[in-house]
Design a protein around this motif. Structure first.
Motif, PDB file in Angstrom:
ATOM      1  N   THR A   1       0.915  -1.309   0.101  1.00 54.52           N
ATOM      2  CA  THR A   1      -0.183   0.335  -0.451  1.00 54.52           C
ATOM      3  C   THR A   1       0.867   1.059  -0.306  1.00 54.52           C
ATOM      4  O   THR A   1       0.060   2.248  -0.697  1.00 54.52           O
ATOM      5  N   VAL A   2       1.899   1.423   0.909  1.00 51.92           N
ATOM      6  CA  VAL A   2       2.753   2.600   0.821  1.00 51.92           C
ATOM      7  C   VAL A   2       3.197   2.318  -0.415  1.00 51.92           C
ATOM      8  O   VAL A   2       3.717   3.708  -1.103  1.00 51.92           O
ATOM      9  N   ALA A   3       3.830   1.635  -1.154  1.00 45.76           N
ATOM     10  CA  ALA A   3       4.973   1.525  -2.101  1.00 45.76           C
ATOM     11  C   ALA A   3       3.545   1.716  -3.158  1.00 45.76           C
ATOM     12  O   ALA A   3       4.481   3.074  -4.114  1.00 45.76           O
ATOM     13  N   VAL A   4       2.279   1.101  -3.967  1.00 45.07           N
ATOM     14  CA  VAL A   4       1.317   1.946  -4.766  1.00 45.07           C
ATOM     15  C   VAL A   4       0.786   3.663  -4.707  1.00 45.07           C
ATOM     16  O   VAL A   4       1.561   3.728  -5.665  1.00 45.07           O
ATOM     17  N   ALA A   5       0.335   3.640  -3.474  1.00 49.02           N
ATOM     18  CA  ALA A   5       0.343   4.601  -3.110  1.00 49.02           C
ATOM     19  C   ALA A   5       1.684   6.068  -3.414  1.00 49.02           C
ATOM     20  O   ALA A   5       0.827   6.643  -3.764  1.00 49.02           O
ATOM     21  N   GLY A   6       2.414   5.845  -2.825  1.00 47.80           N
ATOM     22  CA  GLY A   6       3.355   6.842  -3.511  1.00 47.80           C
ATOM     23  C   GLY A   6       4.182   7.050  -4.645  1.00 47.80           C
ATOM     24  O   GLY A   6       4.663   8.087  -4.720  1.00 47.80           O
ATOM     25  N   GLU A   7       3.906   6.048  -4.960  1.00 48.13           N
ATOM     26  CA  GLU A   7       4.788   6.340  -6.171  1.00 48.13           C
ATOM     27  C   GLU A   7       3.463   6.282  -6.796  1.00 48.13           C
ATOM     28  O   GLU A   7       3.600   7.610  -8.238  1.00 48.13           O
ATOM     29  N   ALA A   8       2.509   6.882  -7.032  1.00 46.44           N
ATOM     30  CA  ALA A   8       1.436   7.135  -7.259  1.00 46.44           C
ATOM     31  C   ALA A   8       1.222   8.418  -7.215  1.00 46.44           C
ATOM     32  O   ALA A   8       0.736   9.476  -8.430  1.00 46.44           O
ATOM     33  N   LEU A   9       1.501   9.012  -5.486  1.00 47.04           N
ATOM     34  CA  LEU A   9       1.895  10.888  -5.581  1.00 47.04           C
ATOM     35  C   LEU A   9       2.358  10.514  -6.547  1.00 47.04           C
ATOM     36  O   LEU A   9       2.746  12.153  -7.045  1.00 47.04           O
ATOM     37  N   ALA A  10       4.039  10.746  -6.497  1.00 50.28           N
ATOM     38  CA  ALA A  10       5.458  10.864  -7.322  1.00 50.28           C
ATOM     39  C   ALA A  10       4.760  11.482  -8.531  1.00 50.28           C
ATOM     40  O   ALA A  10       5.140  12.429  -8.932  1.00 50.28           O
ATOM     41  N   ASP A  11       4.534  10.863  -9.200  1.00 54.25           N
ATOM     42  CA  ASP A  11       3.820  10.646 -10.146  1.00 54.25           C
ATOM     43  C   ASP A  11       3.035  11.562 -10.851  1.00 54.25           C
ATOM     44  O   ASP A  11       3.026  12.352 -12.073  1.00 54.25           O
ATOM     45  N   ARG A  12       1.666  11.151  -9.393  1.00 53.01           N
ATOM     46  CA  ARG A  12       0.741  13.261  -9.928  1.00 53.01           C
ATOM     47  C   ARG A  12       1.641  14.275  -9.552  1.00 53.01           C
ATOM     48  O   ARG A  12       1.206  15.554 -10.372  1.00 53.01           O
ATOM     49  N   GLN A  13       2.392  14.422  -8.596  1.00 61.21           N
ATOM     50  CA  GLN A  13       2.878  15.740  -8.682  1.00 61.21           C
ATOM     51  C   GLN A  13       4.110  15.826  -9.543  1.00 61.21           C
ATOM     52  O   GLN A  13       4.258  17.200  -9.665  1.00 61.21           O
ATOM     53  N   MET A  14       4.943  14.893 -10.300  1.00 57.67           N
ATOM     54  CA  MET A  14       4.892  15.237 -11.264  1.00 57.67           C
ATOM     55  C   MET A  14       4.696  15.479 -12.354  1.00 57.67           C
ATOM     56  O   MET A  14       5.015  16.747 -13.352  1.00 57.67           O
TER      57      MET A  14
END
Length: 273
Positions: free
Chosen positions: A148-161
């Protein structure tokens, strides 16, 4: 289905997927779409191993959901980023360097990538799909927490970029917002973390230790092979301020940034004024 036929089936599926990616890039002239197909293929292989395996049904459903949802999300993001846009500079450089042999070499380059695809899938998914017993409750909770932390974190990083790049005023500038303030590649960090999520599900089973290879392989690919080395050389060359960003910001593991040179000299300038 026993493990060997299941593995051979994944070999055929991966080869077919990359062949389809090669045919698609022939039609579109954009080899970057292979990145999305890579993610979808890996997610699909998790489902294949879950269907073919002999582990308890609940564990196989969890494996299919973790791998499948990860691959679906990442593949959709990569497809939207690459399809209908100019070809990623890495593939454009390969196409230019290979000249008349570009199509032939791209085909085999895509198939070569399958070595790592199959290694990741076999090391992460196969030990889980074929273990005889359900992991402990603590292992299940830990696996789902990491995932959960990994997928949510990667999605957040992608969204921010994506949000940063969408602003015309940010063209050519370095993103230091959100997670990108603490890591130059937070998406890569969470990608490595994702592959760690299968380890608690595999450990304790015969050959369960093999699952440790998945995060190690991904970390090697991103930090030593085709991720950071190529990307950072290019960004430092063409993006003003990126060399300073490299000096002040952790490459992968999120951490507090060092002071920038302009910030470090600010008190001295203030005294002079």
């Amino acid at each position: 289905m026993s493990p060997l036929p299941a593995f051979l089936l994944t070999v055929l599926l991966a080869a077919a997927a990359k062949s389809a990616a090669w045919l698609l890039q022939r039609r579109t002239g954009n080899a970057g779409t292979v990145d999305a197909i890579w993610a979808w293929t890996l997610g699909g292989l998790a489902v294949v191993y879950a269907l073919a395996g002999s582990a308890p049904p609940g564990l196989r459903v969890l494996l299919a959901a973790m791998g499948g949802l990860w691959g679906l999300r990442l593949g959709v993001y990569l497809w939207r980023r690459n399809h209908g846009h100019p070809e990623d500079w890495r593939y454009a450089q390969l196409r230019a360097a290979w000249g008349p042999q570009a199509q032939f070499r791209l085909f085999w380059f895509f198939q070569f990538q399958n070595l790592f695809t199959l290694l990741l899938a076999a090391s992460a998914f196969l030990p889980v799909a074929y273990r005889a017993s359900t992991p402990t409750a603590a292992a299940l909770v830990l696996a789902m927490l990491i995932w959960t932390v990994a997928v949510a974190g990667e999605a957040l990083a992608d969204r921010q970029m994506r949000a940063f790049r969408a602003q015309p005023a940010h063209r050519g500038r370095v993103c230091r917002r959100g997670l990108w303030r603490y890591s130059r590649h937070p998406n890569y960090f969470f990608e490595c973390l994702h592959w760690l999520a299968y380890v608690p599900l595999a450990l304790g089973a015969p050959w369960g230790w093999v699952s440790l290879a998945a995060p190690a392989v991904m970390a090697f690919l991103l930090t030593r092979f085709s991720g950071l080395p190529l990307l950072e050389r290019e960004l430092a060359r063409r993006k003003p301020g990126y060399a300073e960003y490299m000096r002040t910001t952790s490459a992968l593991l999120p951490w507090f940034p060092k002071r920038r040179e302009d910030e470090a000299h600010a008190p001295e300038r203030d005294r002079l004024l």
